[in-house]
Motif scaffolding. Structure first.
Motif, PDB file in Angstrom:
ATOM      1  N   ALA A 236       1.608   5.949  -0.859  1.00 16.69           N
ATOM      2  CA  ALA A 236       1.486   6.855   0.662  1.00 16.69           C
ATOM      3  C   ALA A 236       2.350   5.622   1.637  1.00 16.69           C
ATOM      4  O   ALA A 236       3.086   6.557   2.187  1.00 16.69           O
ATOM      5  N   GLY A 237       2.381   4.397   1.500  1.00 13.65           N
ATOM      6  CA  GLY A 237       2.470   3.445   2.745  1.00 13.65           C
ATOM      7  C   GLY A 237       3.988   3.394   2.213  1.00 13.65           C
ATOM      8  O   GLY A 237       4.637   3.015   2.779  1.00 13.65           O
ATOM      9  N   ARG A 238       3.833   2.991   0.506  1.00 13.62           N
ATOM     10  CA  ARG A 238       5.224   2.930   0.265  1.00 13.62           C
ATOM     11  C   ARG A 238       6.789   3.228   0.983  1.00 13.62           C
ATOM     12  O   ARG A 238       7.669   3.078   1.499  1.00 13.62           O
TER      13      ARG A 238
ATOM     14  N   ASP B 212      -5.926  -0.210   4.198  1.00  9.39           N
ATOM     15  CA  ASP B 212      -6.005  -1.355   3.943  1.00  9.39           C
ATOM     16  C   ASP B 212      -4.625  -1.384   2.327  1.00  9.39           C
ATOM     17  O   ASP B 212      -3.477  -2.293   2.872  1.00  9.39           O
ATOM     18  N   ALA B 213      -4.760  -0.048   1.868  1.00 12.62           N
ATOM     19  CA  ALA B 213      -3.866  -0.018   0.989  1.00 12.62           C
ATOM     20  C   ALA B 213      -2.532  -0.038   1.529  1.00 12.62           C
ATOM     21  O   ALA B 213      -1.331   0.243   0.860  1.00 12.62           O
ATOM     22  N   VAL B 214      -2.882   1.500   2.533  1.00 10.76           N
ATOM     23  CA  VAL B 214      -1.575   1.895   3.447  1.00 10.76           C
ATOM     24  C   VAL B 214      -0.479   0.786   3.787  1.00 10.76           C
ATOM     25  O   VAL B 214       0.306   0.468   3.621  1.00 10.76           O
ATOM     26  N   ALA B 215      -1.177   0.086   4.482  1.00 14.63           N
ATOM     27  CA  ALA B 215      -0.677  -1.559   4.660  1.00 14.63           C
ATOM     28  C   ALA B 215       0.113  -2.527   4.095  1.00 14.63           C
ATOM     29  O   ALA B 215       1.213  -2.076   4.788  1.00 14.63           O
ATOM     30  N   THR B 216      -0.481  -2.943   2.811  1.00 11.72           N
ATOM     31  CA  THR B 216       0.468  -3.229   2.328  1.00 11.72           C
ATOM     32  C   THR B 216       1.119  -2.325   1.643  1.00 11.72           C
ATOM     33  O   THR B 216       2.550  -2.792   1.782  1.00 11.72           O
TER      34      THR B 216
ATOM     35  N   GLY C 193       8.574  -2.896   3.333  1.00 10.60           N
ATOM     36  CA  GLY C 193       9.994  -3.292   4.841  1.00 10.60           C
ATOM     37  C   GLY C 193       9.737  -3.077   6.163  1.00 10.60           C
ATOM     38  O   GLY C 193       9.785  -2.913   6.887  1.00 10.60           O
ATOM     39  N   GLY C 194       8.647  -2.422   5.921  1.00  7.53           N
ATOM     40  CA  GLY C 194       7.989  -1.574   7.198  1.00  7.53           C
ATOM     41  C   GLY C 194       6.826  -2.645   8.262  1.00  7.53           C
ATOM     42  O   GLY C 194       6.435  -3.342   7.755  1.00  7.53           O
ATOM     43  N   THR C 195       7.135  -2.100   9.219  1.00  9.76           N
ATOM     44  CA  THR C 195       6.218  -2.744  10.267  1.00  9.76           C
ATOM     45  C   THR C 195       5.174  -1.712  10.702  1.00  9.76           C
ATOM     46  O   THR C 195       5.166  -0.895  11.081  1.00  9.76           O
TER      47      THR C 195
END
Length: 97
Positions: free
Chosen positions: A9-11, A35-39, A45-47
């Protein structure tokens, strides 16, 4: 919700949004999934604007205040604590269904 799904989902978010506000509820499993979403966002390439432990409406507000492209809250509210999921917000802070 698994860490693998949260990473995916984060990717996806990071691929489609340049900047994402991210918050989580106080449950330990919510923090780990955040933490997984942020990774995933960073890998794409997102902030990430990490908000830490906040209520879901605070993520909506942060999206608007930070001029982010979207937001995500990792939370189980109001469901049982083991049912942690993701709440997504659009660039105007509205919740996506």
């Amino acid at each position: 919700m698994t860490a693998e799904l949260a990473l995916k989902a984060g990717r996806t978010l990071g691929d489609r949004h340049e900047a994402v506000a991210l918050g989580h509820d106080p449950r330990e499993n919510a923090r780990l999934l955040a933490d997984a979403v942020a990774t995933g966002i960073r890998e794409a390439g997102g902030t990430v604007y990490r908000l830490g432990t906040v209520a879901s409406p605070a993520v909506s507000t942060a999206v608007r205040q930070l001029d982010a492209d979207g937001g995500i809250a990792v939370t189980a509210a109001p469901d049982p604590s083991e049912d942690v999921g993701l709440k997504l917000f659009d660039s105007d802070g509205s919740r996506l269904s």
